[in-house]
Design a protein around this motif. Structure first.
Motif, PDB file in Angstrom:
ATOM      1  N   MET A   1       1.127  -1.236   0.261  1.00  0.00           N
ATOM      2  CA  MET A   1      -0.149   0.435  -0.283  1.00  0.00           C
ATOM      3  C   MET A   1       0.717   1.578  -0.148  1.00  0.00           C
ATOM      4  SD  MET A   1      -3.137   0.992   2.458  1.00  0.00           S
ATOM      5  CE  MET A   1      -2.634   1.164   4.018  1.00  0.00           C
ATOM      6  N   ASP A   2       1.928   1.441   0.812  1.00  0.00           N
ATOM      7  CA  ASP A   2       3.119   2.500   0.723  1.00  0.00           C
ATOM      8  C   ASP A   2       3.709   2.881  -1.085  1.00  0.00           C
ATOM      9  OD1 ASP A   2       2.465   3.670   3.645  1.00  0.00           O
ATOM     10  OD2 ASP A   2       4.484   1.967   3.918  1.00  0.00           O
ATOM     11  N   ILE A   3       3.588   1.397  -1.688  1.00  0.00           N
ATOM     12  CA  ILE A   3       3.583   1.848  -2.461  1.00  0.00           C
ATOM     13  C   ILE A   3       3.071   2.430  -3.399  1.00  0.00           C
ATOM     14  CG2 ILE A   3       5.069   0.723  -4.845  1.00  0.00           C
ATOM     15  CD1 ILE A   3       6.009  -1.967  -3.253  1.00  0.00           C
ATOM     16  N   ALA A   4       2.255   1.983  -3.505  1.00  0.00           N
ATOM     17  CA  ALA A   4       0.882   2.819  -4.485  1.00  0.00           C
ATOM     18  C   ALA A   4       0.752   3.843  -4.306  1.00  0.00           C
ATOM     19  CB  ALA A   4      -0.362   1.650  -3.968  1.00  0.00           C
ATOM     20  N   MET A   5       0.126   4.475  -2.944  1.00  0.00           N
ATOM     21  CA  MET A   5       0.216   5.478  -2.503  1.00  0.00           C
ATOM     22  C   MET A   5       1.320   6.429  -2.113  1.00  0.00           C
ATOM     23  SD  MET A   5      -1.157   5.623   1.674  1.00  0.00           S
ATOM     24  CE  MET A   5      -3.043   4.817   2.015  1.00  0.00           C
ATOM     25  N   PHE A   6       2.518   6.214  -2.653  1.00  0.00           N
ATOM     26  CA  PHE A   6       3.397   6.348  -3.359  1.00  0.00           C
ATOM     27  C   PHE A   6       3.950   7.286  -4.747  1.00  0.00           C
ATOM     28  CE2 PHE A   6       7.924   6.501  -5.522  1.00  0.00           C
ATOM     29  CZ  PHE A   6       8.207   8.135  -5.340  1.00  0.00           C
ATOM     30  N   LEU A   7       3.539   5.819  -5.327  1.00  0.00           N
ATOM     31  CA  LEU A   7       2.870   6.528  -6.613  1.00  0.00           C
ATOM     32  C   LEU A   7       1.844   6.989  -7.035  1.00  0.00           C
ATOM     33  CD1 LEU A   7       4.071   2.550  -8.375  1.00  0.00           C
ATOM     34  CD2 LEU A   7       4.576   4.257  -8.610  1.00  0.00           C
ATOM     35  N   LYS A   8       0.694   6.886  -7.037  1.00  0.00           N
ATOM     36  CA  LYS A   8      -0.214   7.793  -6.722  1.00  0.00           C
ATOM     37  C   LYS A   8       0.202   9.214  -6.329  1.00  0.00           C
ATOM     38  CE  LYS A   8      -5.177   8.501  -6.087  1.00  0.00           C
ATOM     39  NZ  LYS A   8      -5.821   8.174  -7.510  1.00  0.00           N
ATOM     40  N   SER A   9       0.429   9.509  -5.498  1.00  0.00           N
ATOM     41  CA  SER A   9       0.975  11.241  -5.121  1.00  0.00           C
ATOM     42  C   SER A   9       1.784  11.442  -5.133  1.00  0.00           C
ATOM     43  CB  SER A   9       1.002  11.358  -3.358  1.00  0.00           C
ATOM     44  OG  SER A   9       2.340  10.400  -2.827  1.00  0.00           O
ATOM     45  N   SER A  10       2.704  10.638  -6.594  1.00  0.00           N
ATOM     46  CA  SER A  10       4.022  11.436  -6.752  1.00  0.00           C
ATOM     47  C   SER A  10       4.501  11.275  -7.935  1.00  0.00           C
ATOM     48  CB  SER A  10       5.345  10.748  -6.153  1.00  0.00           C
ATOM     49  OG  SER A  10       5.736  11.322  -4.372  1.00  0.00           O
ATOM     50  N   MET A  11       3.182   9.892  -8.760  1.00  0.00           N
ATOM     51  CA  MET A  11       3.939  10.144 -10.079  1.00  0.00           C
ATOM     52  C   MET A  11       2.384  10.312 -10.971  1.00  0.00           C
ATOM     53  SD  MET A  11       7.346   7.726  -9.709  1.00  0.00           S
ATOM     54  CE  MET A  11       8.788   7.730  -9.184  1.00  0.00           C
ATOM     55  N   MET A  12       2.042   9.322 -10.706  1.00  0.00           N
ATOM     56  CA  MET A  12       0.335   8.912 -11.432  1.00  0.00           C
ATOM     57  C   MET A  12       0.026   9.064 -10.769  1.00  0.00           C
ATOM     58  SD  MET A  12       2.028   5.041 -13.352  1.00  0.00           S
ATOM     59  CE  MET A  12       3.880   5.097 -13.656  1.00  0.00           C
ATOM     60  N   ARG A  13      -1.100  10.444 -10.375  1.00  0.00           N
ATOM     61  CA  ARG A  13      -1.942  10.708 -10.138  1.00  0.00           C
ATOM     62  C   ARG A  13      -3.223  10.300 -10.341  1.00  0.00           C
ATOM     63  NH1 ARG A  13       1.906  14.835  -9.639  1.00  0.00           N
ATOM     64  NH2 ARG A  13       2.631  15.182  -7.059  1.00  0.00           N
ATOM     65  N   SER A  14      -3.071  10.407 -11.584  1.00  0.00           N
ATOM     66  CA  SER A  14      -4.408   9.977 -12.333  1.00  0.00           C
ATOM     67  C   SER A  14      -5.421   8.221 -11.846  1.00  0.00           C
ATOM     68  CB  SER A  14      -4.342  10.601 -13.621  1.00  0.00           C
ATOM     69  OG  SER A  14      -3.334  10.165 -14.660  1.00  0.00           O
ATOM     70  N   THR A  15      -4.322   8.093 -11.561  1.00  0.00           N
ATOM     71  CA  THR A  15      -4.271   6.217 -11.367  1.00  0.00           C
ATOM     72  C   THR A  15      -5.019   5.814 -10.724  1.00  0.00           C
ATOM     73  OG1 THR A  15      -2.555   5.911 -13.078  1.00  0.00           O
ATOM     74  CG2 THR A  15      -3.212   3.906 -12.319  1.00  0.00           C
ATOM     75  N   ASP A  16      -6.052   4.923 -10.057  1.00  0.00           N
ATOM     76  CA  ASP A  16      -6.116   4.514  -8.970  1.00  0.00           C
ATOM     77  C   ASP A  16      -5.095   3.400  -8.207  1.00  0.00           C
ATOM     78  OD1 ASP A  16      -9.313   4.342  -7.216  1.00  0.00           O
ATOM     79  OD2 ASP A  16      -7.759   1.851  -6.966  1.00  0.00           O
ATOM     80  N   TYR A  17      -4.752   3.363  -7.163  1.00  0.00           N
ATOM     81  CA  TYR A  17      -3.386   3.006  -6.486  1.00  0.00           C
ATOM     82  C   TYR A  17      -4.568   1.513  -6.282  1.00  0.00           C
ATOM     83  CZ  TYR A  17      -6.682   2.225  -1.885  1.00  0.00           C
ATOM     84  OH  TYR A  17      -7.465   2.262  -1.071  1.00  0.00           O
TER      85      TYR A  17
END
Length: 364
Positions: A101-117
């Motif tokens: 979940m940390d990986i997903a939150m990092f990717l969503k908040s820092s790199m891919m904001r429009s992708t569902d985590y």
């Protein structure tokens, strides 16, 4: 149980497990809790980790080829082993779900904001499940090379960011007394040092040797981990000062401050790689041990691999369901509940079993 790891490989895997997600995730909350005394909390908890290694390694030597579940059953009976094993497994599942979940939150908040985590979670667990199906003896070699690249990037980041260090940010050390330091000790006693009990499920895979130095090598790996966490924590504190505790994914944020002419810019991409890869490796280790734990609780041989994908699916569902409640709820779980859960599920059981083994030894 078939031996597939050398003592050196076990120590490398131990370092990867300890350093994994912690080298990116630890500095900010630790500084938030302990302020300028964060380094004191780290050293104190590192010593706690060394003490906790004693029962883990001692039990592995006394009962070679047996995991925590197996020698608990031998020492305390099957009902006690099942009870402690279920608690043990619950914490491992929570760990795997939380890391991904940390990986997903990092990717969503820092790199891919429009992708569902949830997309990140599902594909991460799919990759993890495929990885551990090949066996620990095979993926540990790949993990060693990946961790080497992560540490090179981390050290590179710290060296380049040293131009922005303000050494006055280290003072005062204990301006608010010892309470913040104790708070920091409480936090990291659960993550990552209380989690080392999980290696009671991996040490049976280590090949026995005439001069067994596995314990010493694991202790060295733990000391290297503590030194690494000290390095990144001090780098965060020296870069951001009073606001360091507010910088989530702190080494990623430290990398953003680096700008040396036009050559070294956008270094945070390397930190993004480091967080994702290191967390992936730790999640793989956790899912591997949780699968072995589940097999032993169900009376299945540890070689059985039929439950890997169902277990990964369960972890993915938990990860998604917890993430839906929001980041604030997850932060409360990590900082408030996680250390207590780790104490009850990992630390107390291994210490209890260790003392029972000592009593049995005296009687015989």
């Amino acid at each position: 149980m078939r031996s597939t790891l050398t003592p050196n490989q076990a120590a490398v895997l131990f370092f990867i497990f300890l350093t994994g997600s912690s080298i990116i995730n630890i500095p900010a909350p630790l500084i938030l809790f302990s302020h300028n005394g964060a380094w004191i909390s780290l050293i104190a908890t590192g010593m706690f980790g060394l003490l906790l290694l004693i029962p883990i390694v001692s039990l592995a030597r006394r009962y070679p080829g047996m995991t925590f579940i197996q020698y608990t059953s031998k020492l305390m009976g099957k009902p006690a082993a099942i009870f402690l094993g279920v608690i043990f497994l619950s914490y491992q599942i929570q760990m795997a779900a939380g890391i991904v979940m940390d990986i997903a939150m990092f990717l969503k908040s820092s790199m891919m904001r429009s992708t569902d985590y949830s997309i990140f979670i599902i594909f991460s667990f799919l990759a993890i499940a495929i990885t551990i199906r090949v066996g620990v003896g095979k993926f540990v070699g790949m993990f060693g090379l990946l961790m080497l690249s992560v540490m090179v990037f981390i050290v590179f980041n710290v060296l380049l960011s040293s131009a922005n260090f303000n050494w006055h940010f280290l003072l005062p050390v204990v301006d608010d007394g010892v309470k913040p330091i104790l708070h920091g000790i409480y936090f990291i006693s659960g993550f990552p040092y209380g989690e080392i009990v999980l290696f009671s499920m991996i040490l049976p895979f280590v090949k026995p040797q005439s001069s067994d130095r596995t314990g010493r090598k694991m202790a060295l790996a733990l000391l290297l981990n503590t030194a690494s966490l000290l390095m990144v924590t001090l780098a965060t504190l020296l870069t951001f000062g009073p606001i360091a505790g507010e910088r989530k994914y702190s080494m990623f944020e430290v990398a953003r401050t680096i700008e040396i002419t036009e050559i070294f810019q956008r270094i945070e991409a390397l930190m993004g790689y480091s967080l994702i890869v290191a967390s992936f490796m730790k999640a793989s280790i956790v899912l591997f041990t949780s699968h072995i734990t589940l097999n032993h609780l169900l009376g299945l041989p540890h070689e059985n691999r039929q439950l890997i994908f169902p277990l990964a699916l369960l972890c993915a569902i938990i990860s998604i369901s917890v993430g839906i409640r929001g980041e604030a709820n997850w932060n409360f779980i990590v900082s408030g509940i996680n250390p207590l859960w780790g104490l009850a599920a990992f630390v107390i059981p291994i210490v209890l079993v260790y003392f029972v083994s000592l009593l049995r030894k005296k009687k015989t």
